[in-house]
Every structure is written in C-alpha cells, then in structure tokens.
Enzyme design. Structure first.
Site, PDB file in Angstrom:
ATOM      1  N   PRO A   9     -17.336  27.932 -25.355  1.00 14.62           N
ATOM      2  CA  PRO A   9     -16.745  28.034 -24.018  1.00 14.62           C
ATOM      3  C   PRO A   9     -17.756  28.075 -22.874  1.00 14.62           C
ATOM      4  CG  PRO A   9     -16.540  30.104 -25.230  1.00 14.62           C
ATOM      5  CD  PRO A   9     -16.995  29.083 -26.208  1.00 14.62           C
ATOM      6  N   ASN A  10     -17.379  27.374 -21.830  1.00 16.83           N
ATOM      7  CA  ASN A  10     -18.119  27.324 -20.553  1.00 16.83           C
ATOM      8  C   ASN A  10     -19.384  26.479 -20.593  1.00 16.83           C
ATOM      9  OD1 ASN A  10     -16.312  29.095 -19.059  1.00 16.83           O
ATOM     10  ND2 ASN A  10     -17.055  30.692 -20.418  1.00 16.83           N
ATOM     11  N   ARG A  17     -22.622  26.382 -13.698  1.00 22.06           N
ATOM     12  CA  ARG A  17     -22.584  27.823 -14.012  1.00 22.06           C
ATOM     13  C   ARG A  17     -24.005  28.410 -14.000  1.00 22.06           C
ATOM     14  NH1 ARG A  17     -22.214  29.041 -20.502  1.00 22.06           N
ATOM     15  NH2 ARG A  17     -21.767  31.120 -19.719  1.00 22.06           N
ATOM     16  N   TYR A  22     -28.995  29.069 -16.918  1.00 13.27           N
ATOM     17  CA  TYR A  22     -28.777  27.927 -17.822  1.00 13.27           C
ATOM     18  C   TYR A  22     -29.370  26.612 -17.332  1.00 13.27           C
ATOM     19  CZ  TYR A  22     -25.529  31.247 -19.901  1.00 13.27           C
ATOM     20  OH  TYR A  22     -24.993  32.367 -20.494  1.00 13.27           O
ATOM     21  N   ALA A  76     -19.994  32.579 -25.591  1.00 12.53           N
ATOM     22  CA  ALA A  76     -19.572  33.992 -25.566  1.00 12.53           C
ATOM     23  C   ALA A  76     -18.968  34.446 -26.892  1.00 12.53           C
ATOM     24  CB  ALA A  76     -18.576  34.214 -24.434  1.00 12.53           C
ATOM     25  N   HIS A  79     -20.698  36.800 -29.585  1.00 11.13           N
ATOM     26  CA  HIS A  79     -20.838  38.251 -29.547  1.00 11.13           C
ATOM     27  C   HIS A  79     -19.628  39.011 -30.076  1.00 11.13           C
ATOM     28  CE1 HIS A  79     -24.219  36.850 -27.320  1.00 11.13           C
ATOM     29  NE2 HIS A  79     -23.472  36.394 -26.330  1.00 11.13           N
ATOM     30  N   GLU A  97     -27.753  28.388 -35.513  1.00 15.08           N
ATOM     31  CA  GLU A  97     -27.188  28.862 -34.245  1.00 15.08           C
ATOM     32  C   GLU A  97     -28.197  28.589 -33.127  1.00 15.08           C
ATOM     33  OE1 GLU A  97     -27.793  33.047 -33.967  1.00 15.08           O
ATOM     34  OE2 GLU A  97     -26.081  33.358 -32.660  1.00 15.08           O
ATOM     35  N   HIS A  99     -28.906  29.057 -28.796  1.00 18.22           N
ATOM     36  CA  HIS A  99     -28.543  29.538 -27.458  1.00 18.22           C
ATOM     37  C   HIS A  99     -29.559  29.020 -26.466  1.00 18.22           C
ATOM     38  CE1 HIS A  99     -25.532  32.144 -29.116  1.00 18.22           C
ATOM     39  NE2 HIS A  99     -26.413  32.484 -30.042  1.00 18.22           N
ATOM     40  N   ARG A 106     -31.281  39.686 -22.545  1.00 19.12           N
ATOM     41  CA  ARG A 106     -30.210  39.796 -21.555  1.00 19.12           C
ATOM     42  C   ARG A 106     -29.424  41.104 -21.778  1.00 19.12           C
ATOM     43  NH1 ARG A 106     -27.041  34.320 -21.167  1.00 19.12           N
ATOM     44  NH2 ARG A 106     -26.252  35.380 -19.297  1.00 19.12           N
TER      45      ARG A 106
HETATM   46  C1  DQA Z   1     -25.180  31.256 -24.527  1.00 16.86           C
HETATM   47  C2  DQA Z   1     -25.413  32.772 -24.386  1.00 16.86           C
HETATM   48  C3  DQA Z   1     -24.102  33.534 -24.425  1.00 16.86           C
HETATM   49  O1  DQA Z   1     -24.339  34.934 -24.299  1.00 16.86           O
HETATM   50  C4  DQA Z   1     -23.211  33.103 -23.277  1.00 16.86           C
HETATM   51  O2  DQA Z   1     -21.959  33.746 -23.359  1.00 16.86           O
HETATM   52  C5  DQA Z   1     -23.044  31.617 -23.196  1.00 16.86           C
HETATM   53  C6  DQA Z   1     -24.186  30.749 -23.485  1.00 16.86           C
HETATM   54  C7  DQA Z   1     -26.483  30.442 -24.358  1.00 16.86           C
HETATM   55  O3  DQA Z   1     -26.474  29.274 -24.705  1.00 16.86           O
HETATM   56  O4  DQA Z   1     -27.482  30.983 -23.891  1.00 16.86           O
HETATM   57  O5  DQA Z   1     -22.000  31.131 -22.779  1.00 16.86           O
HETATM   58  O6  DQA Z   1     -24.675  30.994 -25.824  1.00 16.86           O
END
Ligand code: DQA
Length: 143
Positions: A9-10, A17, A22, A76, A79, A97, A99, A106
């Site tokens: 998401p997002n 954003r 990011y 998100a 977590h 995984e 990020h 953070r």
């Molecule tokens: C994320 C880190 C997550 O905590 C956050 O909710 C994201 C992006 C990252 O790519 O750094 O949406 O996964």
C-alpha cells in the site's frame, strides 16, 4: 527464472508521498527501474502493486507453481500482517523483503517485520537499489 515483485500500500504514491523519506521518483520510475534491472540480468519479472492486504495474500498464493521466487515490499503491512507472513510460509517460495527506507532507523512501530520471518533476506534503506540487490541475490542462488 521468474520473479514476482510485490509492492504494498501507498507505494503507488511514490514521488508524491513523503519525498524526504521515499525520494522524488514515481512508482512508474520504480517499475521501469525493475524491468530494466531484470532484463539486464535475464530474469523474467512480474511487477505488481496493491493497496489491499487480501489481494496481496491472493497474489502470493497464485505464485505457487507459477513463479520461482518473490521480492516483496509489504509497505505498512510489514508491521502487522500475519496473513502475509502465513501466505509466504504457505507457498514456501524463496523470498526477499525490501524497504526503500531504513525501517530500523524510523519510528519504533516500524522496527517489527512479520514477513521477514518467512524471508531469506531483508534489504532496507537502499532505495530502488535495494530491489536490485534482492533480485541479484535470488538469481545467484536460484536462477
Ligand atoms: C516501507 C516502510 C514502511 O514502514 C512504510 O509503511 C511503507 C514503505 C519502505 O519501503 O520503506 O509504506 O515499506
């Protein structure tokens, strides 16, 4: 080798954003980056994004028998999604995984990763390059 790259998401809002966290590149830029990286390595890739937890679970299940490995940025859901963790365990495909940001530098609530428990490796804080590292790791081991 076929790798399924899942973005949660997002991440479709990249570039808009929180650019301080990011970066300013868009989701389309990320897709182009991933397609170029995979083409250079000779890896077949499907790049897929969803804002919905159940859709991500469905997609991971569909990877069983159709993909050789998974790269996932659960965003998100990282977590708190035991459902995504269980889906990764269910298909038992090699998974990494990723990020974009360093989740361990953070807020404390980002320091827990459920999917990490079903992943061979976690890459964080390296921006787009983190995905390439994940793809190269999987290709070197399983390609
Ligand atoms: C994320 C880190 C997550 O905590 C956050 O909710 C994201 C992006 C990252 O790519 O750094 O949406 O996964």
């Amino acid at each position: 080798m076929k790798i399924l790259i899942i973005n949660g998401p997002n991440l479709n809002m990249l570039g808009i954003r929180e650019p301080g966290v990011y970066g300013t590149e868009s989701y389309a830029d990320l897709v182009r980056y991933l397609e170029t990286a995979c083409a250079e390595l000779g890896v077949e890739a499907e790049v897929w994004q969803s804002n919905h937890e159940g859709a991500i679970v469905d997609k991971i299940q569909q990877a069983y028998g159709t993909a050789d490995a998974i790269v996932i940025n659960p965003a998100a859901y990282t977590h708190y999604s035991i459902a995504i963790l269980d889906a990764l365990k269910a298909v038992s495909l090699p998974a990494v995984e990723v990020h974009l940001s360093d989740i361990y530098q953070r807020e404390p609530f980002r320091h827990v990763s459920y999917p990490a428990m079903a992943c061979e490796k976690s890459v964080y804080g390296k921006g787009f390059a983190g995905y390439r590292e994940a793809i190269e790791y999987l290709f070197a081991k399983y390609g």
